[in-house]
Design a protein around this motif. Structure first.
Motif, mmCIF file in Angstrom:
data_model
loop_
_atom_site.group_PDB
_atom_site.id
_atom_site.type_symbol
_atom_site.label_atom_id
_atom_site.label_comp_id
_atom_site.label_asym_id
_atom_site.label_seq_id
_atom_site.Cartn_x
_atom_site.Cartn_y
_atom_site.Cartn_z
ATOM 1 N N LYS A 97 -0.520 30.327 35.721
ATOM 2 C CA LYS A 97 0.928 30.386 35.684
ATOM 3 C C LYS A 97 1.436 29.348 34.690
ATOM 4 O O LYS A 97 0.951 28.215 34.664
ATOM 5 C CB LYS A 97 1.519 30.117 37.072
ATOM 6 N N ALA A 98 2.411 29.730 33.885
ATOM 7 C CA ALA A 98 3.027 28.804 32.933
ATOM 8 C C ALA A 98 4.518 29.105 32.847
ATOM 9 O O ALA A 98 4.953 30.249 33.046
ATOM 10 C CB ALA A 98 2.380 28.926 31.558
ATOM 11 N N GLN A 99 5.322 28.069 32.560
ATOM 12 C CA GLN A 99 6.772 28.228 32.517
ATOM 13 C C GLN A 99 7.345 27.627 31.242
ATOM 14 O O GLN A 99 6.762 26.711 30.647
ATOM 15 C CB GLN A 99 7.421 27.559 33.741
ATOM 16 N N ASN A 100 8.490 28.177 30.860
ATOM 17 C CA ASN A 100 9.296 27.632 29.763
ATOM 18 C C ASN A 100 8.478 27.432 28.476
ATOM 19 O O ASN A 100 8.341 26.324 27.956
ATOM 20 C CB ASN A 100 9.936 26.309 30.187
ATOM 21 N N ILE A 101 7.954 28.526 28.000
ATOM 22 C CA ILE A 101 7.183 28.504 26.756
ATOM 23 C C ILE A 101 8.065 29.026 25.630
ATOM 24 O O ILE A 101 8.564 30.161 25.677
ATOM 25 C CB ILE A 101 5.905 29.359 26.881
ATOM 26 N N SER A 102 8.279 28.194 24.632
ATOM 27 C CA SER A 102 9.076 28.590 23.466
ATOM 28 C C SER A 102 8.185 29.294 22.455
ATOM 29 O O SER A 102 7.086 28.830 22.139
ATOM 30 C CB SER A 102 9.737 27.364 22.830
ATOM 31 N N LEU A 103 8.708 30.410 21.956
ATOM 32 C CA LEU A 103 7.957 31.187 20.970
ATOM 33 C C LEU A 103 8.864 31.431 19.772
ATOM 34 O O LEU A 103 9.901 32.108 19.869
ATOM 35 C CB LEU A 103 7.492 32.507 21.583
ATOM 36 N N ARG A 104 8.505 30.852 18.631
ATOM 37 C CA ARG A 104 9.311 30.980 17.430
ATOM 38 C C ARG A 104 9.382 32.420 16.944
ATOM 39 O O ARG A 104 8.555 33.257 17.306
ATOM 40 C CB ARG A 104 8.750 30.082 16.335
ATOM 41 N N GLY A 105 10.359 32.675 16.106
ATOM 42 C CA GLY A 105 10.516 34.019 15.578
ATOM 43 C C GLY A 105 9.276 34.500 14.856
ATOM 44 O O GLY A 105 8.730 33.784 14.018
#
Length: 480
Positions: A97-105
């Motif tokens: 489980k993982a949370q709040n992962i930012s993924l660039r454009g």
């Protein structure tokens, strides 16, 4: 001189790594639908049948942000949680489980998946499912996980009294299986024996492996994923030591080892004896059927795609091959320089040279491959008997080798094209225009009246040579 198997293993490893890099560079296709914020390289991660308790290979899929703008993935969750049979590695971390992962454009991350399935006590494979759920801005998407698990019977250790293996659950050898001297291992039709990396079978007594055309006996590695279906060097092979007992292999498939079947030992006194009928030996990193100082009778035997030799017949021994096919088209994997068949009454091993009296008969058989030069080589020391003959055979042999050994060949066909239906698909049946058709001697065919696929050799004008009889188009249409 026989080349080192160990050095070849490193070559095979490099080949596999290079192959994986090529596969990873294939054009990517992403899946995205509706209002979804993410795209995926697949919608389902599929694991082929794996053995329970022993875990799987690692699969991976890519999570892509197809937009030019960044997205925040609120959560990535293995739906089954910590009780799941599956395990995740999310962007480099071993977590489910993982949370709040930012993924660039237009960026991406990888999710790696493994699975271990508990035994369920039944013979048939079971299906285990789960999913990885992604949430972005309240919108959920998922990638399905599907694995087929199979219970297995461990077969490590020593056979110290007669034993019979019955069909049902497959067997697994983790390290070594030894059949003691004067003991016999009997294997019934339909049995599958899998070998872990570097595992092998050592036979001091005898193996009696008799399957049927419909239910052959299979010896192969323990990597059941489709990508490993024709990868060599997954296990060591079967080695039969000299002794008074005779081994038998009938309706048997041996796949993806270093040496498929070795009969005899260089520095062990006495003869090893084996009878082979309706046997397929394919995808070996070194040799398919390695005969040395032994007595081997082979009928309807196919040896295909080996890194060095398809068949060797070496030193003292009596070797007969009737309606056999040696088809070595290994060149697609590495550059092969060794012939498909080596026949010699002398062998150099280190500083020592060994000699013996040899007899080898080839009848209605085929020796072919993708070498530009000769696919059969002879080693004939004049101080020892060299009683070798080819009768009604196809042999790919160079002019120089043929001219030096022309007395060995009777009714020879050599160096023709369009032999088999499709060697890339391991289909070694004669092509409709193949010169192998009808070339055989009927008296030899009467010894082996049906071919490797149980097709009659005696129902038309003349038998085809090799392990397979051509099946006419009309018959194929009837079967459909």
């Amino acid at each position: 001189m026989i080349t080192s198997v160990k050095s070849l293993k490193y070559s095979i490893l490099l080949i596999l790594l290079s192959w994986m890099i090529v596969v990873s560079c294939e054009k990517e296709k992403y899946l995205v639908t509706g209002d979804a914020k993410l795209a995926f390289s697949t919608d389902t991660v599929m694991f082929d049948t794996i053995f329970t308790t022993f875990g799987s290979t690692t699969q991976a899929f890519k999570v892509i942000n197809p937009s030019v703008n960044p997205v925040e993935i609120s959560s990535i969750v293995l739906a089954g949680g910590d009780q799941s049979f599956y395990r995740l590695n999310i962007d480099g971390e071993m977590v489910n489980k993982a949370q709040n992962i930012s993924l660039r454009g237009q960026d991406s991350i990888y999710i790696f998946v493994e699975v271990t399935i508990d035994p369920n006590g039944v013979d048939q494979p079971m299906v285990v499912k789960d999913s990885v759920v992604f949430t972005v801005d309240g919108v959920s998407q998922d990638v399905d996980l599907v694995a087929y698990g199979q219970d297995v019977i461990l077969l490590d250790g020593v056979i110290s009294k007669p034993r019979t293996l019955l069909p049902g659950k497959p067997f697994l050898v983790l390290n070594a299986l030894t059949v003691n001297k004067n003991q016999q291992l009997t294997i019934q039709p339909g049995v599958k024996i899998h070998f872990h990396k570097d595992a092998f079978c050592w036979v001091e007594g005898a193996i009696n492996a008799v399957g049927t055309v419909e239910n052959p006996i299979v010896f192969e590695g323990d990597r059941l994923e489709k990508m490993y279906s024709d990868v060599p060097s997954q296990w060591e092979g079967i080695k039969i030591s000299p002794g008074r007992m005779s081994s038998k292999f009938e309706n048997v498939i041996i796949k993806n080892a270093v040496i498929g079947l070795q009969v005899g030992m260089l520095e062990v006194d006495g003869y090893a004896t084996a009878k082979l009928h309706n046997v397929r030996i394919e995808n070996m990193s070194y040799a398919g059927l390695f005969c040395i100082g032994s007595n081997v009778q082979a009928t309807n035997v196919l040896v295909g795609d080996c890194g060095f030799y398809g068949i060797t017949a070496l030193l003292d021994g009596n070797y007969s091959f009737t309606h056999c096919t040696v088809a070595n088209y290994w060149g697609s994997l590495t550059h092969r320089t060794s012939p498909a068949v080596l026949i010699s009454n002398s062998v150099v091993n280190g500083d020592s040279t060994y000699y013996g009296n040899i007899q080898s008969r080839w009848e209605n058989s085929v020796i072919s491959g993708d070498l530009a030069s000769s696919e059969v080589i002879f080693g004939n020391d004049p101080g020892y008997n060299f009683d070798v003959s080819f009768d009604h055979c196809y042999v790919k042999v160079s002019d120089s080798v043929y001219d030096a050994n022309s007395s060995l060949f009777q009714s020879l066909m050599r160096n023709r094209d369009t032999l088999f239906t499709d060697v890339r698909e391991y289909n070694y049946m004669p092509d409709s225009l193949s010169p192998l058709r009808g070339f055989g001697d009927r008296s030899f065919a009467e010894k082996v009246p049906t071919d490797l696929a149980n097709t009659s050799r005696l129902s038309d004008d003349g038998p085809d040579i090799g392990a397979y009889e051509y099946i006419y188009i009309e018959k194929k249409e009837e079967e459909k």
